[in-house]
Design a protein around this motif. Structure first.
Motif, short mmCIF file in Angstrom:
data_model
loop_
_atom_site.label_atom_id
_atom_site.label_comp_id
_atom_site.label_asym_id
_atom_site.label_seq_id
_atom_site.Cartn_x
_atom_site.Cartn_y
_atom_site.Cartn_z
N SER A 69 33.32 33.52 41.19
CA SER A 69 33.37 34.68 42.07
C SER A 69 34.19 35.77 41.40
CB SER A 69 34.03 34.31 43.41
OG SER A 69 33.28 33.31 44.06
N PRO A 70 33.57 36.93 41.14
CA PRO A 70 34.32 38.03 40.52
C PRO A 70 35.26 38.70 41.50
CG PRO A 70 32.05 38.69 40.93
CD PRO A 70 32.16 37.25 41.34
N HIS A 71 36.40 39.14 41.00
CA HIS A 71 37.41 39.89 41.74
C HIS A 71 37.74 41.13 40.93
CE1 HIS A 71 37.84 35.92 43.49
NE2 HIS A 71 38.69 36.36 44.38
N TYR A 72 37.80 42.27 41.61
CA TYR A 72 38.09 43.53 40.95
C TYR A 72 39.22 44.22 41.71
CZ TYR A 72 33.33 42.92 39.18
OH TYR A 72 32.19 42.42 38.59
N LEU A 78 53.87 49.01 41.58
CA LEU A 78 54.51 47.88 40.92
C LEU A 78 56.01 48.14 40.87
CD1 LEU A 78 52.03 47.40 37.93
CD2 LEU A 78 52.30 45.89 39.92
N GLN A 79 56.77 47.24 41.48
CA GLN A 79 58.23 47.29 41.44
C GLN A 79 58.70 45.91 41.01
OE1 GLN A 79 59.57 48.54 45.33
NE2 GLN A 79 58.42 50.45 45.24
N PRO A 80 59.03 45.73 39.73
CA PRO A 80 59.38 44.40 39.23
C PRO A 80 60.35 43.65 40.15
CG PRO A 80 59.31 45.94 37.42
CD PRO A 80 59.15 46.75 38.70
N GLU A 81 59.97 42.39 40.40
CA GLU A 81 60.75 41.46 41.22
C GLU A 81 60.90 41.87 42.68
OE1 GLU A 81 64.30 40.02 39.40
OE2 GLU A 81 63.43 40.08 37.39
N ARG A 82 60.14 42.91 43.11
CA ARG A 82 60.24 43.37 44.50
C ARG A 82 58.89 43.52 45.19
NH1 ARG A 82 63.01 48.60 45.02
NH2 ARG A 82 62.88 48.06 47.21
N LEU A 83 57.89 44.11 44.48
CA LEU A 83 56.64 44.47 45.15
C LEU A 83 55.48 44.55 44.15
CD1 LEU A 83 55.22 45.75 47.78
CD2 LEU A 83 55.72 47.93 46.66
N VAL A 84 54.36 44.00 44.58
CA VAL A 84 53.08 44.18 43.87
C VAL A 84 52.09 44.63 44.93
CG1 VAL A 84 51.20 43.05 42.61
CG2 VAL A 84 53.58 42.38 42.17
N GLU A 85 51.48 45.78 44.73
CA GLU A 85 50.45 46.26 45.65
C GLU A 85 49.21 46.60 44.83
OE1 GLU A 85 50.83 48.71 49.54
OE2 GLU A 85 50.56 50.15 47.89
N LEU A 86 48.07 46.08 45.28
CA LEU A 86 46.84 46.23 44.53
C LEU A 86 45.65 46.30 45.46
CD1 LEU A 86 45.46 42.96 44.19
CD2 LEU A 86 47.80 42.84 43.38
N THR A 87 44.57 46.85 44.92
CA THR A 87 43.32 46.78 45.67
C THR A 87 42.65 45.46 45.32
OG1 THR A 87 41.99 47.90 43.98
CG2 THR A 87 43.03 49.29 45.69
N TRP A 88 41.77 45.00 46.21
CA TRP A 88 41.14 43.68 46.08
C TRP A 88 39.71 43.82 46.56
CZ3 TRP A 88 43.61 39.29 44.33
CH2 TRP A 88 43.04 38.05 44.62
N VAL A 89 38.77 43.61 45.65
CA VAL A 89 37.35 43.74 45.98
C VAL A 89 36.62 42.48 45.53
CG1 VAL A 89 35.23 45.09 45.68
CG2 VAL A 89 37.46 46.24 45.60
N GLU A 99 36.81 47.72 49.48
CA GLU A 99 38.05 47.83 48.72
C GLU A 99 39.21 47.66 49.70
OE1 GLU A 99 39.94 50.55 45.20
OE2 GLU A 99 39.16 51.63 46.96
N THR A 100 39.83 46.50 49.66
CA THR A 100 40.95 46.19 50.55
C THR A 100 42.25 46.38 49.78
OG1 THR A 100 40.85 43.83 49.96
CG2 THR A 100 39.53 44.55 51.86
N VAL A 101 43.37 46.27 50.48
CA VAL A 101 44.68 46.43 49.86
C VAL A 101 45.52 45.19 50.14
CG1 VAL A 101 46.82 47.78 49.82
CG2 VAL A 101 44.62 48.95 50.01
N VAL A 102 46.08 44.62 49.07
CA VAL A 102 46.99 43.49 49.17
C VAL A 102 48.37 43.97 48.75
CG1 VAL A 102 47.55 41.18 48.31
CG2 VAL A 102 45.16 41.82 48.68
#
Length: 148
Positions: A69-72, A78-89, A99-102
């Motif tokens: 299953s492909p994920h894009y 990006l805040q090292p050791e605090r936060l990762v925010e990304l889109t998820w498709v 296009e969702t947001v994680v």
């Protein structure tokens, strides 16, 4: 010249979820696993194309019972050791092409790091509910593979 980060418009897709788990690994290791090491704990080996930079697209595949299953997506914050925010498709059976947001926060507490994952912008309740079932298993796997 840096381009501004384009945040997806989720106003027509209000379905979201939040899951939390206390993790054994350090926030630095968890951050690295979520920005550079998807193939160590989640993605099919050799499938990851990812740079931990805001606005840079990424791709990887997961493999379950021989089905890939492909994920894009792309990193939004990006805040090292605090936060990762990304889109998820993902496709059918996932986000259905939306296009969702994680958003993944690392919250320090006495027993370790509480990882708080919020996934927003699902096209319908069924897609949200599939992820509500899947994310706790995914976080359990991340915890197992990164534990000291």
């Amino acid at each position: 010249m840096d381009q501004p980060v384009r945040i997806p418009d989720l106003s027509d897709r209000p379905h979201q979820l939040t899951v939390e788990r206390v993790m054994a690994a350090s926030p630095g290791l968890l951050y690295a696993a979520l920005t550079q090491g998807f193939d160590i704990w989640f993605a099919a080996p050799g499938s990851v194309l990812m740079k931990p930079e805001v606005n840079v697209p990424f791709f990887f595949e997961t493999e379950v019972e021989g089905k890939r299953s492909p994920h894009y997506g792309r990193f939004l914050r990006l805040q090292p050791e605090r936060l990762v925010e990304l889109t998820w498709v993902t496709g059918a059976g996932g986000t259905e092409g939306a296009e969702t947001v994680v958003s993944i926060e690392f919250v320090h507490q006495p027993r370790g790091i509480r990882l708080r994952l919020r996934h927003s912008g699902f096209p319908n309740e069924a897609a949200r509910d599939r992820h509500l079932t899947a994310w706790p298993l995914v976080l359990e796997q991340l915890d197992r593979r990164t534990a000291p």
